[in-house]
Structures are given as structure tokens and as C-alpha cells.
Design an enzyme around this catalytic site. Structure first.
Site, PDB file in Angstrom:
ATOM      1  N   GLY A  11       0.790  -1.240   0.000  1.00 30.16           N
ATOM      2  CA  GLY A  11       0.000   0.000   0.000  1.00 30.16           C
ATOM      3  C   GLY A  11       0.813   1.276   0.000  1.00 30.16           C
ATOM      4  O   GLY A  11       0.308   2.333   0.390  1.00 30.16           O
ATOM      5  N   MET A  89      -3.519  -6.644  -7.375  1.00 28.92           N
ATOM      6  CA  MET A  89      -2.918  -7.641  -8.249  1.00 28.92           C
ATOM      7  C   MET A  89      -3.946  -8.639  -8.773  1.00 28.92           C
ATOM      8  O   MET A  89      -3.735  -9.846  -8.730  1.00 28.92           O
ATOM      9  CB  MET A  89      -1.779  -8.357  -7.502  1.00 28.92           C
ATOM     10  CG  MET A  89      -0.722  -7.413  -6.967  1.00 28.92           C
ATOM     11  SD  MET A  89       0.007  -6.326  -8.226  1.00 28.92           S
ATOM     12  CE  MET A  89       1.233  -7.440  -8.905  1.00 28.92           C
ATOM     13  N   ARG A  90      -5.047  -8.115  -9.258  1.00 31.34           N
ATOM     14  CA  ARG A  90      -6.075  -8.982  -9.842  1.00 31.34           C
ATOM     15  C   ARG A  90      -6.679  -8.303 -11.059  1.00 31.34           C
ATOM     16  O   ARG A  90      -6.728  -7.083 -11.130  1.00 31.34           O
ATOM     17  CB  ARG A  90      -7.205  -9.196  -8.831  1.00 31.34           C
ATOM     18  CG  ARG A  90      -6.935 -10.225  -7.801  1.00 31.34           C
ATOM     19  CD  ARG A  90      -8.102 -10.292  -6.873  1.00 31.34           C
ATOM     20  NE  ARG A  90      -9.320 -10.759  -7.540  1.00 31.34           N
ATOM     21  CZ  ARG A  90      -9.588 -12.023  -7.794  1.00 31.34           C
ATOM     22  NH1 ARG A  90      -8.739 -12.954  -7.461  1.00 31.34           N
ATOM     23  NH2 ARG A  90     -10.722 -12.356  -8.377  1.00 31.34           N
ATOM     24  N   LEU A  92      -9.875  -7.308 -13.358  1.00 29.81           N
ATOM     25  CA  LEU A  92     -11.279  -6.990 -13.104  1.00 29.81           C
ATOM     26  C   LEU A  92     -12.122  -7.463 -14.288  1.00 29.81           C
ATOM     27  O   LEU A  92     -11.653  -7.508 -15.421  1.00 29.81           O
ATOM     28  CB  LEU A  92     -11.434  -5.485 -12.912  1.00 29.81           C
ATOM     29  CG  LEU A  92     -10.715  -4.934 -11.676  1.00 29.81           C
ATOM     30  CD1 LEU A  92     -10.576  -3.427 -11.747  1.00 29.81           C
ATOM     31  CD2 LEU A  92     -11.444  -5.356 -10.406  1.00 29.81           C
ATOM     32  N   ASN A 106      -4.685   2.989 -12.895  1.00 32.28           N
ATOM     33  CA  ASN A 106      -3.762   1.950 -12.421  1.00 32.28           C
ATOM     34  C   ASN A 106      -2.344   2.495 -12.496  1.00 32.28           C
ATOM     35  O   ASN A 106      -2.023   3.307 -13.366  1.00 32.28           O
ATOM     36  CB  ASN A 106      -3.878   0.701 -13.300  1.00 32.28           C
ATOM     37  CG  ASN A 106      -2.997  -0.437 -12.808  1.00 32.28           C
ATOM     38  OD1 ASN A 106      -2.894  -0.676 -11.597  1.00 32.28           O
ATOM     39  ND2 ASN A 106      -2.350  -1.145 -13.717  1.00 32.28           N
ATOM     40  N   HIS A 108       1.548   1.092 -12.914  1.00 26.38           N
ATOM     41  CA  HIS A 108       2.251  -0.128 -13.320  1.00 26.38           C
ATOM     42  C   HIS A 108       3.754   0.149 -13.374  1.00 26.38           C
ATOM     43  O   HIS A 108       4.172   1.164 -13.947  1.00 26.38           O
ATOM     44  CB  HIS A 108       1.747  -0.594 -14.689  1.00 26.38           C
ATOM     45  CG  HIS A 108       2.398  -1.862 -15.122  1.00 26.38           C
ATOM     46  ND1 HIS A 108       2.066  -3.092 -14.566  1.00 26.38           N
ATOM     47  CD2 HIS A 108       3.401  -2.105 -16.004  1.00 26.38           C
ATOM     48  CE1 HIS A 108       2.816  -4.021 -15.112  1.00 26.38           C
ATOM     49  NE2 HIS A 108       3.638  -3.465 -15.981  1.00 26.38           N
ATOM     50  N   SER A 135       4.196   3.644 -15.397  1.00 36.91           N
ATOM     51  CA  SER A 135       3.114   4.235 -16.194  1.00 36.91           C
ATOM     52  C   SER A 135       1.874   4.354 -15.326  1.00 36.91           C
ATOM     53  O   SER A 135       1.501   3.399 -14.636  1.00 36.91           O
ATOM     54  CB  SER A 135       2.756   3.329 -17.382  1.00 36.91           C
ATOM     55  OG  SER A 135       3.884   2.974 -18.135  1.00 36.91           O
ATOM     56  N   GLU A 141     -10.311  -3.367 -20.631  1.00 38.12           N
ATOM     57  CA  GLU A 141     -10.539  -4.798 -20.384  1.00 38.12           C
ATOM     58  C   GLU A 141      -9.265  -5.633 -20.480  1.00 38.12           C
ATOM     59  O   GLU A 141      -9.240  -6.785 -20.063  1.00 38.12           O
ATOM     60  CB  GLU A 141     -11.586  -5.347 -21.365  1.00 38.12           C
ATOM     61  CG  GLU A 141     -13.012  -4.880 -21.098  1.00 38.12           C
ATOM     62  CD  GLU A 141     -13.277  -3.440 -21.534  1.00 38.12           C
ATOM     63  OE1 GLU A 141     -12.411  -2.848 -22.225  1.00 38.12           O
ATOM     64  OE2 GLU A 141     -14.334  -2.897 -21.160  1.00 38.12           O
ATOM     65  N   ASP A 144      -3.207  -4.343 -18.388  1.00 39.34           N
ATOM     66  CA  ASP A 144      -2.326  -3.168 -18.456  1.00 39.34           C
ATOM     67  C   ASP A 144      -2.269  -2.562 -19.865  1.00 39.34           C
ATOM     68  O   ASP A 144      -1.216  -2.095 -20.316  1.00 39.34           O
ATOM     69  CB  ASP A 144      -0.901  -3.539 -17.980  1.00 39.34           C
ATOM     70  CG  ASP A 144      -0.892  -4.032 -16.545  1.00 39.34           C
ATOM     71  OD1 ASP A 144      -1.637  -3.469 -15.725  1.00 39.34           O
ATOM     72  OD2 ASP A 144      -0.158  -4.978 -16.236  1.00 39.34           O
ATOM     73  N   GLU A 173       6.509   6.085  -9.159  1.00 41.74           N
ATOM     74  CA  GLU A 173       5.108   5.612  -9.166  1.00 41.74           C
ATOM     75  C   GLU A 173       4.269   6.503  -8.262  1.00 41.74           C
ATOM     76  O   GLU A 173       3.166   6.921  -8.617  1.00 41.74           O
ATOM     77  CB  GLU A 173       5.017   4.175  -8.643  1.00 41.74           C
ATOM     78  CG  GLU A 173       5.689   3.139  -9.493  1.00 41.74           C
ATOM     79  CD  GLU A 173       5.422   1.738  -8.953  1.00 41.74           C
ATOM     80  OE1 GLU A 173       4.331   1.474  -8.418  1.00 41.74           O
ATOM     81  OE2 GLU A 173       6.329   0.902  -9.056  1.00 41.74           O
TER      82      GLU A 173
HETATM   83  C1  GAR Z   1       3.767  -1.312  -7.203  1.00 36.31           C
HETATM   84  O1  GAR Z   1       5.097  -1.355  -7.657  1.00 36.31           O
HETATM   85  C2  GAR Z   1       2.800  -1.346  -8.355  1.00 36.31           C
HETATM   86  O2  GAR Z   1       3.246  -0.631  -9.472  1.00 36.31           O
HETATM   87  C3  GAR Z   1       2.768  -2.823  -8.641  1.00 36.31           C
HETATM   88  O3  GAR Z   1       2.705  -3.408  -7.371  1.00 36.31           O
HETATM   89  C4  GAR Z   1       3.424  -2.587  -6.447  1.00 36.31           C
HETATM   90  C5  GAR Z   1       2.530  -2.317  -5.262  1.00 36.31           C
HETATM   91  O4  GAR Z   1       3.214  -1.589  -4.288  1.00 36.31           O
HETATM   92  N1  GAR Z   1       1.627  -3.162  -9.449  1.00 36.31           N
HETATM   93  C6  GAR Z   1       1.677  -4.039 -10.441  1.00 36.31           C
HETATM   94  O5  GAR Z   1       2.658  -4.690 -10.720  1.00 36.31           O
HETATM   95  C7  GAR Z   1       0.374  -4.186 -11.226  1.00 36.31           C
HETATM   96  N2  GAR Z   1       0.571  -4.926 -12.419  1.00 36.31           N
HETATM   97  P1  GAR Z   1       2.419  -0.854  -3.125  1.00 36.31           P
HETATM   98  O6  GAR Z   1       1.446  -1.895  -2.532  1.00 36.31           O
HETATM   99  O7  GAR Z   1       3.466  -0.482  -2.137  1.00 36.31           O
HETATM  100  O8  GAR Z   1       1.700   0.313  -3.696  1.00 36.31           O
END
Ligand code: GAR
Length: 202
Positions: A11, A89-90, A92, A106, A108, A135, A141, A144, A173
Site C-alpha cells: 500500500g 494484483m487482480r 477486473l 492503475n 504499473h 506508467s 478490459e 495493463d 510511481e
Molecule cells: C507497485 O510497484 C505497483 O506498481 C505494482 O505493485 C506494487 C505495489 O506496491 N503493481 C503491479 O505490478 C500491477 N501490475 P504498493 O502496494 O506499495 O503500492
């Protein structure tokens, strides 16, 4: 604009939104709810500390369609206008995405359309690229594949591991996701033929 956040783990991106909001950097945006799909998601502690209501929906206990139906019901109950996937990480379902058309953000950890999916850093290192990044995009749908809002390139160093590359990308990010929320809340994102146009400040 009422934003709900969905997260699966640590998070830190959710925390970046909480902090940006507290600094007054997200005018017109309210963080109204956190939804987690994992019981042990650390994001929950962050919601509690910030006084943001949260809900746990157990993604392992039900099929995808049922998870999404329950999430939609909770989102409607809290009057959410938009959803931020912050390390959620799912995938939708199309029904969920249709309910928030171009109102789902989102973040990524790669320069899309390169390295989509759950292992972006590993895939970037395996491909031997000299540059990766992150990004912020609108969700459609696909995996990413949605319209890109903002990107930040980050150098890949010769001795990088998944962990060191992830750590170098993460602060970017945090900045990009907050900026994307700010733009959406300000009504400054327009999608034209699958491409995002960032409208000038009014
Ligand atoms: C982040 O690096 C985010 O970009 C990635 O998970 C991590 C979550 O970190 N998301 C993905 O890979 C989605 N395909 P966080 O829980 O500390 O925000």
C-alpha cells in the site's frame, strides 16, 4: 470526485495518495474507501491511520465475478465516482470496468506497453533493457493495456536485481499516481481514439 482505492499488499502507492491529499495537492479529490482482497494487506493499517473506511473482500473465497459484484456494491454504497488500483494484483471483469468507464486508474512499474502483468521488473531484467520505468494509465478490459496518462523512464543498471530496480522506480510511481488522480479530479483527462489528452488547466 470521490475516489476509492483497491490494493492487495503493502500500500505504499495508497500512502502516497493519502500524503498528497494531506498536503492539499489533490484539490477536488476525496479518498472515501479502501478495498483490499488480502486479509493481511498492510494497506489496511494505512487506511486506519488516515481515518479512511476500508473493506476486505476475500478474493480466494469466491469466483472473480462474485468478487467484482461485491466490490461494485461496496463502491456504490460509498458513492465512489472513480477507482484507483494501487498495487491491486487482480484482473477486473468487463462488468466492473464498464461500471467505471475511464474512471479507473492503475499504476504499473514498467513503461507500457512493455512488460505488462504481475512481474514487470523481472521481465524488464530478463529482456536486458537499459531503461524501464512506470506508467499511470486508465484501465480497460486488457491486462495493463488501457490509455496511458503519464510515464516516467528510469535507468536499469548493470547489477540491478528485481528489488533494486523496484526500489528505484517506486518513488516515481508515487508521484505519477498522485498526479494522475489530480488530473482526473480536475476533469483534465480526455480519451480520444484510445489516446489520453491532458487538457490545459482551466
Ligand atoms: C507497485 O510497484 C505497483 O506498481 C505494482 O505493485 C506494487 C505495489 O506496491 N503493481 C503491479 O505490478 C500491477 N501490475 P504498493 O502496494 O506499495 O503500492
Amino acid at each position: 470526485m470521490r475516489f476509492a482505492v483497491m490494493a492487495s499488499g503493502r500500500g505504499s502507492n495508497f500512502q502516497a495518495l493519502i500524503d498528497a491529499h494531506a498536503r492539499g495537492e489533490l484539490p477536488g479529490a476525496e479518498l472515501v474507501l479502501l478495498i483490499v482482497n488480502k486479509r493481511d494487506a498492510q494497506a489496511v493499517a494505512r487506511a486506519k491511520a488516515a481515518g479512511i473506511p476500508w473493506a476486505f473482500i476475500d478474493s480466494e473465497a469466491m469466483p472473480r465475478a462474485e468478487f467484482d459484484r461485491r466490490a461494485l456494491a461496496v463502491l456504490r454504497d460509498c458513492g465512489a465516482d472513480a477507482v484507483v488500483l494501487a498495487g491491486f494484483m487482480r484482473l477486473l471483469t468487463p462488468e466492473f470496468i464498464a461500471a467505471f468507464r475511464y474512471c479507473i486508474l492503475n499504476i504499473h512499474p514498467a513503461l507500457l506497453p512493455n512488460f505488462p502483468g504481475a512481474h514487470a521488473h523481472r521481465d524488464a531484467l530478463a529482456a536486458g533493457v537499459s531503461e524501464s520505468g512506470c506508467s499511470a494509465h486508465l484501465v480497460d478490459e486488457g491486462v495493463d493495456t488501457g490509455p496511458i496518462i503519464l510515464q516516467q523512464p528510469v535507468e536499469v543498471l548493470p547489477n540491478d536485481t528485481e528489488e533494486s530496480l523496484a526500489a528505484r522506480i517506486l518513488p516515481h510511481e508515487h508521484r505519477l499516481l498522485a498526479e494522475a488522480v489530480r488530473l482526473l479530479a480536475a476533469g483534465r483527462l480526455e480519451v480520444d481514439g484510445g489516446i489520453v489528452r491532458i487538457l490545459p488547466e482551466k
